[in-house]
Write a protein that holds these residues in place. Structure first.
Motif, mmCIF file in Angstrom:
data_model
loop_
_atom_site.group_PDB
_atom_site.id
_atom_site.type_symbol
_atom_site.label_atom_id
_atom_site.label_comp_id
_atom_site.label_asym_id
_atom_site.label_seq_id
_atom_site.Cartn_x
_atom_site.Cartn_y
_atom_site.Cartn_z
ATOM 1 N N GLN A 1 31.491 28.174 53.605
ATOM 2 C CA GLN A 1 32.889 28.440 53.289
ATOM 3 C C GLN A 1 32.983 29.628 52.330
ATOM 4 N N ASP A 2 33.854 30.558 52.685
ATOM 5 C CA ASP A 2 34.175 31.660 51.783
ATOM 6 C C ASP A 2 35.375 31.217 50.946
ATOM 7 N N LEU A 3 35.145 30.852 49.669
ATOM 8 C CA LEU A 3 36.179 30.277 48.822
ATOM 9 C C LEU A 3 36.971 31.320 48.042
ATOM 10 N N SER A 4 36.659 32.595 48.210
ATOM 11 C CA SER A 4 37.365 33.616 47.433
ATOM 12 C C SER A 4 38.802 33.784 47.905
ATOM 13 N N GLN A 5 39.063 33.516 49.169
ATOM 14 C CA GLN A 5 40.407 33.624 49.727
ATOM 15 C C GLN A 5 40.679 32.380 50.555
ATOM 16 N N MET A 6 41.819 31.741 50.317
ATOM 17 C CA MET A 6 42.127 30.489 50.996
ATOM 18 C C MET A 6 43.403 30.631 51.812
ATOM 19 N N ARG A 7 43.427 29.937 52.924
ATOM 20 C CA ARG A 7 44.650 29.813 53.715
ATOM 21 C C ARG A 7 45.317 28.484 53.391
ATOM 22 N N VAL A 8 46.616 28.457 53.538
ATOM 23 C CA VAL A 8 47.389 27.229 53.321
ATOM 24 C C VAL A 8 48.289 27.034 54.529
ATOM 25 N N ARG B 1 51.009 34.840 49.712
ATOM 26 C CA ARG B 1 51.993 35.433 50.610
ATOM 27 C C ARG B 1 51.920 34.765 51.973
ATOM 28 N N ILE B 2 53.062 34.693 52.648
ATOM 29 C CA ILE B 2 53.112 34.146 54.004
ATOM 30 C C ILE B 2 52.498 35.165 54.963
ATOM 31 N N THR B 3 51.560 34.708 55.768
ATOM 32 C CA THR B 3 50.886 35.599 56.720
ATOM 33 C C THR B 3 51.241 35.301 58.172
ATOM 34 N N GLY B 4 51.820 34.131 58.427
ATOM 35 C CA GLY B 4 52.156 33.799 59.812
ATOM 36 C C GLY B 4 53.207 32.707 59.890
ATOM 37 N N ILE B 5 54.125 32.864 60.848
ATOM 38 C CA ILE B 5 55.162 31.859 61.113
ATOM 39 C C ILE B 5 55.118 31.552 62.610
ATOM 40 N N GLU B 6 54.898 30.293 62.946
ATOM 41 C CA GLU B 6 54.818 29.908 64.354
ATOM 42 C C GLU B 6 56.141 30.238 65.053
ATOM 43 N N PRO B 7 56.089 30.983 66.174
ATOM 44 C CA PRO B 7 57.330 31.389 66.834
ATOM 45 C C PRO B 7 57.966 30.309 67.702
ATOM 46 N N GLN B 8 57.717 29.042 67.397
ATOM 47 C CA GLN B 8 58.363 27.953 68.116
ATOM 48 C C GLN B 8 58.479 26.742 67.210
ATOM 49 N N ALA C 1 58.926 20.285 69.228
ATOM 50 C CA ALA C 1 60.029 19.519 69.818
ATOM 51 C C ALA C 1 60.054 18.073 69.349
ATOM 52 N N ASN C 2 58.932 17.548 68.900
ATOM 53 C CA ASN C 2 58.884 16.145 68.464
ATOM 54 C C ASN C 2 59.295 15.982 67.012
ATOM 55 N N SER C 3 58.747 16.827 66.149
ATOM 56 C CA SER C 3 59.020 16.683 64.713
ATOM 57 C C SER C 3 60.143 17.591 64.215
ATOM 58 N N ARG C 4 60.517 18.603 65.003
ATOM 59 C CA ARG C 4 61.513 19.608 64.594
ATOM 60 C C ARG C 4 61.059 20.364 63.345
ATOM 61 N N LEU C 5 59.756 20.589 63.253
ATOM 62 C CA LEU C 5 59.179 21.325 62.137
ATOM 63 C C LEU C 5 58.570 22.631 62.633
ATOM 64 N N VAL C 6 58.487 23.588 61.731
ATOM 65 C CA VAL C 6 57.901 24.888 62.033
ATOM 66 C C VAL C 6 56.619 25.049 61.223
ATOM 67 N N SER C 7 55.539 25.445 61.875
ATOM 68 C CA SER C 7 54.264 25.640 61.197
ATOM 69 C C SER C 7 54.219 27.021 60.553
ATOM 70 N N VAL C 8 53.722 27.053 59.324
ATOM 71 C CA VAL C 8 53.645 28.298 58.555
ATOM 72 C C VAL C 8 52.245 28.398 57.955
#
Length: 372
Positions: free
Chosen positions: A198-205, A237-244, A247-254
């Motif tokens: 694991q490269d721990l210097s930079q993390m995704r969330v 910083r936000i690097t990606g927003i799911e473009p859909q 349909a089940n949870s009505r949530l957007v992945s970020v």
């Protein structure tokens, strides 16, 4: 001797006097108590108060996220064989290209020596054939055939060298390696996982937000994360927003990225995420303890001037509430800047009650963040 009827009559008279006396005393006592209470002025109720002032409101979107290494892999064995050496220990920091696991490679080394020897012979034959061709002693196709044999020998050397290299597992990038899952002397198959890197210097969330808040998100938007344990906090910083929308949870992945120079954040860790939105000025926000909720609505006691010098009373004002953040709540209707409101002690108040403000408690408003 007194006749029986006369004695009964006297007993009834005495009983009536006793009962009448008791009833009279009760009404007399109640009347005196009512008279005393009517002339008695209840003392002012001590309360704490806060002056309503516009604040800078920092709206945001709160979410739950999971930490993921920006670069993280399961390291696997490339070629089967007996483990001869393990060159790392758990939690070692390894450099890119460092040799981690050595598999028995005696047969590959022997094959490489044979292939190199064959290449040497082919090169010698090719040089001889070229010389004879230049002297006109040999046909041109003889030199071409010898050159082809050289290329074939070189390919054989490269093939054996690749097999030999596969016996040594190296780090694909710099990072922190996990617990070894193999032992020296163990036979391992191709594809067997021997550790994680694991490269721990930079993390995704990774986190999700309701579809209603999708319009407030933007790429490269600022976020902050914090852990449930310890006092770790990081900005990103936000690097990606799911473009859909799911349909089940009505949530957007970020997905966002945060720096982790101290290495205190680990993959898979639970995180509280806050997406920061542009600040708003002039928002009326009060302590949540000032709000009284009932079946009739939400209300706040507002301090008003009473009769007499320095006297204060309270008025119950019904309000419209908005966003919340920590100990603050937005009031969209019902209050104005400069109003003085009661923040504690409301359980002893009623509309028009006299109060005295307890100044020993500091209730200054310092938090202007919001849940959006």
């Amino acid at each position: 001797m007194i006749p029986m009827a006369k004695r009964l009559f006297i007993a009834i008279i005495l009983l009536g006097l006793v009962v009448g006396g008791i009833v009279w005393f009760k009404y007399f006592r109640d009347g005196m108590i009512a008279q005393f209470m009517a002339g008695r002025v209840p003392p002012p109720v001590p309360v704490t108060a806060q002056t309503v002032e516009p604040v800078t409101w920092e709206p945001g979107i709160d979410a739950i996220g999971t930490a993921i290494a920006a670069r993280g892999v399961d390291l696997a064995i490339e070629a089967a064989g007996i483990v001869r050496a393990i060159n790392f220990e758990a939690n070692d920091s390894v450099a890119e290209g460092a040799a981690l696991v050595l598999i028995d490679d005696d047969s590959e080394r022997a094959a490489l020596s044979a292939a190199q020897a064959s290449l040497g012979v082919a090169l010698t034959d090719a040089r001889r054939a070229q010389t004879l061709t230049e002297r006109g002693v040999s046909a041109a196709n003889t030199a071409e055939t010898a050159e082809a044999l050289v290329e074939s020998a070189r390919a054989q050397v490269a093939q054996v060298q690749t097999a030999l290299d596969a016996k040594t597992s190296t780090a694909p990038f710099a990072g922190v390696i996990g617990i070894p899952r193999i032992e020296v002397g163990q036979y391992v198959s191709t594809g067997a996982i021997f550790a994680t890197l694991q490269d721990l210097s930079q993390m995704r969330v990774d986190f999700t937000v309701p579809e209603q808040q999708l319009g407030a998100l933007e790429l490269d938007g600022p976020i902050s994360v914090s852990t449930e344990v310890g006092d770790f906090r990081a900005e990103g910083r936000i690097t990606g927003i799911e473009p859909q929308v799911d349909a089940n949870s009505r949530l957007v992945s970020v997905r966002a990225e945060v720096s982790n120079p101290s290495g205190r954040l680990f993959p898979g860790q639970f995180l509280r995420v806050r997406v920061s939105l542009p600040a708003e000025n002039g928002v009326i926000a009060v302590a949540q303890t000032a709000v009284i909720s009932s079946l009739y609505g939400d209300s706040i006691y507002v301090v008003r001037p009473g009769e007499g010098e320095g006297a204060l009373t309270v008025e119950q004002v019904f309000v419209q509430l908005g966003r919340r953040s920590g100990g603050l709540i937005e009031v969209t209707q019902g209050l104005a800047p400069g109003d003085q409101i009661v923040t504690s002690g409301q359980n002893r108040l009623s509309n028009g009650a006299k109060v005295v403000i307890d100044t020993s408690v500091d209730l200054s408003v310092t938090d202007g963040q919001s849940d959006g």
